[in-house]
Design an enzyme around this catalytic site. Structure first.
Site, PDB file in Angstrom:
ATOM      1  N   GLY A 140       0.823  -1.222   0.000  1.00 55.20           N
ATOM      2  CA  GLY A 140       0.000   0.000   0.000  1.00 55.20           C
ATOM      3  C   GLY A 140       0.851   1.264   0.000  1.00 55.20           C
ATOM      4  O   GLY A 140       0.490   2.282  -0.619  1.00 55.20           O
ATOM      5  N   GLU A 156      11.653   9.076 -28.384  1.00 58.13           N
ATOM      6  CA  GLU A 156      12.861   8.778 -29.183  1.00 58.13           C
ATOM      7  C   GLU A 156      12.742   7.399 -29.843  1.00 58.13           C
ATOM      8  O   GLU A 156      13.719   6.650 -29.947  1.00 58.13           O
ATOM      9  CB  GLU A 156      14.126   8.969 -28.357  1.00 58.13           C
ATOM     10  CG  GLU A 156      14.239  10.442 -27.984  1.00 58.13           C
ATOM     11  CD  GLU A 156      15.574  10.921 -27.525  1.00 58.13           C
ATOM     12  OE1 GLU A 156      16.588  10.290 -27.848  1.00 58.13           O
ATOM     13  OE2 GLU A 156      15.610  11.967 -26.845  1.00 58.13           O
TER      14      GLU A 156
HETATM   15  N1  CAA Z   1      22.108   7.214 -39.431  1.00 53.87           N
HETATM   16  C1  CAA Z   1      22.176   7.776 -40.644  1.00 53.87           C
HETATM   17  N2  CAA Z   1      21.249   7.633 -41.603  1.00 53.87           N
HETATM   18  C2  CAA Z   1      20.178   6.872 -41.313  1.00 53.87           C
HETATM   19  C3  CAA Z   1      20.015   6.245 -40.054  1.00 53.87           C
HETATM   20  C4  CAA Z   1      21.050   6.436 -39.090  1.00 53.87           C
HETATM   21  N3  CAA Z   1      21.006   5.891 -37.863  1.00 53.87           N
HETATM   22  N4  CAA Z   1      18.858   5.566 -40.075  1.00 53.87           N
HETATM   23  C5  CAA Z   1      18.296   5.755 -41.284  1.00 53.87           C
HETATM   24  N5  CAA Z   1      19.113   6.543 -42.024  1.00 53.87           N
HETATM   25  C6  CAA Z   1      18.920   6.979 -43.397  1.00 53.87           C
HETATM   26  C7  CAA Z   1      18.870   5.795 -44.361  1.00 53.87           C
HETATM   27  O1  CAA Z   1      20.169   5.427 -44.753  1.00 53.87           O
HETATM   28  C8  CAA Z   1      18.055   6.362 -45.518  1.00 53.87           C
HETATM   29  O2  CAA Z   1      18.869   7.173 -46.337  1.00 53.87           O
HETATM   30  P1  CAA Z   1      18.973   6.936 -47.926  1.00 53.87           P
HETATM   31  O3  CAA Z   1      17.589   6.696 -48.447  1.00 53.87           O
HETATM   32  O4  CAA Z   1      19.587   8.187 -48.425  1.00 53.87           O
HETATM   33  O5  CAA Z   1      19.849   5.748 -48.065  1.00 53.87           O
HETATM   34  C9  CAA Z   1      17.092   7.299 -44.818  1.00 53.87           C
HETATM   35  O6  CAA Z   1      17.648   7.611 -43.538  1.00 53.87           O
HETATM   36  C10 CAA Z   1      15.716   6.709 -44.645  1.00 53.87           C
HETATM   37  O7  CAA Z   1      15.861   5.502 -43.937  1.00 53.87           O
HETATM   38  P2  CAA Z   1      14.743   4.418 -43.932  1.00 53.87           P
HETATM   39  O8  CAA Z   1      14.369   4.063 -45.341  1.00 53.87           O
HETATM   40  O9  CAA Z   1      15.221   3.321 -43.050  1.00 53.87           O
HETATM   41  O10 CAA Z   1      13.520   5.206 -43.285  1.00 53.87           O
HETATM   42  P3  CAA Z   1      12.109   4.708 -42.830  1.00 53.87           P
HETATM   43  O11 CAA Z   1      11.113   5.703 -43.215  1.00 53.87           O
HETATM   44  O12 CAA Z   1      11.883   3.293 -43.250  1.00 53.87           O
HETATM   45  O13 CAA Z   1      12.150   4.814 -41.216  1.00 53.87           O
HETATM   46  C11 CAA Z   1      12.687   4.510 -38.954  1.00 53.87           C
HETATM   47  C12 CAA Z   1      13.124   4.372 -40.420  1.00 53.87           C
HETATM   48  C13 CAA Z   1      13.737   3.798 -38.149  1.00 53.87           C
HETATM   49  C14 CAA Z   1      11.333   3.879 -38.671  1.00 53.87           C
HETATM   50  C15 CAA Z   1      12.645   6.019 -38.605  1.00 53.87           C
HETATM   51  O14 CAA Z   1      11.583   6.696 -39.259  1.00 53.87           O
HETATM   52  C16 CAA Z   1      12.534   6.298 -37.126  1.00 53.87           C
HETATM   53  O15 CAA Z   1      13.537   6.247 -36.414  1.00 53.87           O
HETATM   54  N6  CAA Z   1      11.317   6.642 -36.604  1.00 53.87           N
HETATM   55  C17 CAA Z   1      11.123   7.020 -35.237  1.00 53.87           C
HETATM   56  C18 CAA Z   1      11.347   8.469 -35.049  1.00 53.87           C
HETATM   57  C19 CAA Z   1      11.469   8.842 -33.614  1.00 53.87           C
HETATM   58  O16 CAA Z   1      12.336   8.350 -32.912  1.00 53.87           O
HETATM   59  N7  CAA Z   1      10.605   9.764 -33.173  1.00 53.87           N
HETATM   60  C20 CAA Z   1      10.686  10.282 -31.848  1.00 53.87           C
HETATM   61  C21 CAA Z   1      10.691  11.777 -31.881  1.00 53.87           C
HETATM   62  S1  CAA Z   1      11.985  12.609 -31.098  1.00 53.87           S
HETATM   63  C22 CAA Z   1      11.747  12.615 -29.442  1.00 53.87           C
HETATM   64  O17 CAA Z   1      10.998  11.852 -28.920  1.00 53.87           O
HETATM   65  C23 CAA Z   1      12.583  13.563 -28.683  1.00 53.87           C
HETATM   66  C24 CAA Z   1      12.091  13.980 -27.337  1.00 53.87           C
HETATM   67  O18 CAA Z   1      11.372  14.952 -27.219  1.00 53.87           O
HETATM   68  C25 CAA Z   1      12.515  13.244 -26.139  1.00 53.87           C
END
Ligand code: CAA
Length: 379
Positions: free
Chosen positions: A340, A363
């Site tokens: 509790g 994130e």
């Molecule tokens: N480093 C460098 N480049 C990267 C990368 C990385 N870690 N990850 C992806 N890329 C690049 C890829 O190489 C690609 O580039 P090219 O097309 O030129 O080769 C491009 O980015 C697109 O990559 P994807 O095709 O993989 O992209 P996707 O649309 O399929 O999505 C994903 C990938 C991982 C789902 C991404 O959209 C993602 O991380 N989404 C989540 C976003 C997020 O974390 N949001 C939270 C908001 S911020 C926050 O919360 C902050 C706060 O206030 C605390």
């Protein structure tokens, strides 16, 4: 393999622990209750060097490694996860991104004030219709020659009302999809830029989260980070490092919960003995301790990878995935062990349980971490 921390890393850990216990513990329940932004505490964190830990001393930072940052994040998160998210966004998303990809002028203009805590920064990616699906940005940055015209809305922005500098992700060329995205440095006070009301949150209630509205904001060209179209890669890289910080935050919530539960279980008596002598409690403590050690190792592995200039997208995502689940599980068990008392605010564990949940959402949700990990495994 060397698992020993250096003297410097141990000193950072001790300083963060001391700061958290002496400066954060006393008012944390009240700040949570009233959603009070920890302005004084953040100012002190700036003075002590916790807001720009990894930035080079040339720009006012501590020049420390990511391992030290993880250690400090854990200690601060054990006591106040609101302070640690403010710290994490400022360090990992704003300062790191600016130092790595900003121009010399941008670095000199913003970093010394961001690292000292004179101002804090925010990172604006999420939108009403683009959270996990980060490429679907609706905010536009129209190229007008010597400036960008910024229009749109951002959601869930940590440090939203209190920041002075915002790194804003926006679409400049829709046809190029994610390769047409830019990140612009927007300053508070720019005409047409407004912040929405503070969100009333389940956890991390001391930190401020709000929407941002941009209505024909003229952002000078020199405020763009990197080359034209570099914005999405910038955001992904910044988030990959940010996930290590949030993993360490989750670790701290887990270990803070565990430490409180351990102490309580040695003090509280039931059936004539301290409850720690009952196997039902021992099993819980053993599970918590095991998972916390595993989460810590994953966090340190990711930090080590980053410091060694190795790819850390996978290890950072693994650390965040596992540490955030551990935070959730350990904080729920800490409440259970307290019975509790765990359900009332004075014992702190209910707050840690509420704070834990966001580590599985921001994130990148846990599902996003699994996407990142599986892509790395399969590529
Ligand atoms: N480093 C460098 N480049 C990267 C990368 C990385 N870690 N990850 C992806 N890329 C690049 C890829 O190489 C690609 O580039 P090219 O097309 O030129 O080769 C491009 O980015 C697109 O990559 P994807 O095709 O993989 O992209 P996707 O649309 O399929 O999505 C994903 C990938 C991982 C789902 C991404 O959209 C993602 O991380 N989404 C989540 C976003 C997020 O974390 N949001 C939270 C908001 S911020 C926050 O919360 C902050 C706060 O206030 C605390």
């Amino acid at each position: 393999m060397d698992f020993q921390l250096t003297e410097e890393q141990l000193a950072v850990q001790a300083a963060a622990r001391d700061f958290a216990q002496t400066e954060l513990w006393a008012g944390v329940i009240e700040r949570d209750e009233h959603q009070k932004f920890p302005a004084e505490q953040i100012k002190k964190m700036g003075e002590l060097g916790f807001l720009g830990m990894m930035v080079s001393p040339e720009y006012g930072g501590g020049g420390m490694d990511t391992v030290s940052y993880v250690l400090a994040m854990e200690e601060i998160s054990k006591v106040d996860a609101s302070c640690s998210v403010i710290m994490s966004v400022n360090n990992s998303l704003v300062c790191w991104g600016l130092e790595k990809y900003g121009t010399e002028e941008q670095k000199r203009k913003y970093l010394p004030r961001l690292t000292s805590g004179e101002i804090i920064g925010a990172f604006a990616l999420s939108e009403p219709e683009a959270g996990s699906d980060a490429t679907s940005q609706r905010t536009t940055a129209e190229d007008k020659g010597d400036y960008y015209l910024l229009n749109g809305t951002k959601n869930w922005i940590t440090n939203g009302t209190t920041a002075s500098v915002y790194l804003v992700v926006a679409q400049t060329n829709v046809e190029l999809k994610h390769r047409g995205i830019n990140v612009l440095i927007v300053e508070k006070g720019m005409e047409g830029f407004q912040t929405g009301p503070k969100e009333n949150k389940l956890g991390i209630r001391g930190s401020d989260t709000c929407s941002l509205m941009f209505n024909d904001v003229k952002v000078p060209k020199e405020n763009r980070i990197g080359e034209d179209g570099f914005g999405f890669k910038f955001a992904m890289q910044v988030l990959a490092g940010g996930r290590i910080g949030i993993a360490a935050q989750a670790l701290g919530i887990a270990s803070g919960s565990y430490e409180l539960a351990l102490k309580y279980s040695k003090e509280r008596k039931a059936f004539g003995v301290p409850i720690a002598q009952h196997q039902a409690i021992q099993f819980k403590l053993a599970d918590m301790a095991t998972n916390i050690d595993a989460a810590r190792l994953l966090c340190l592995q990711a930090a080590h990878d980053k410091d060694a200039h190795q790819d850390y997208a996978k290890s950072g995502a693994m650390a965040k995935l596992f540490a955030s689940k551990t935070a959730m599980d350990a904080s729920v068990e800490a409440v259970q062990i307290h019975g509790g008392y765990g359900f009332v605010k004075e014992y702190h564990v209910e707050r840690l349980m509420r704070d834990a949940k966001i580590t599985q959402i921001y994130e990148g949700t846990s599902e996003i971490q699994k996407i990142v990990i599986s892509r790395e495994i399969l590529k």
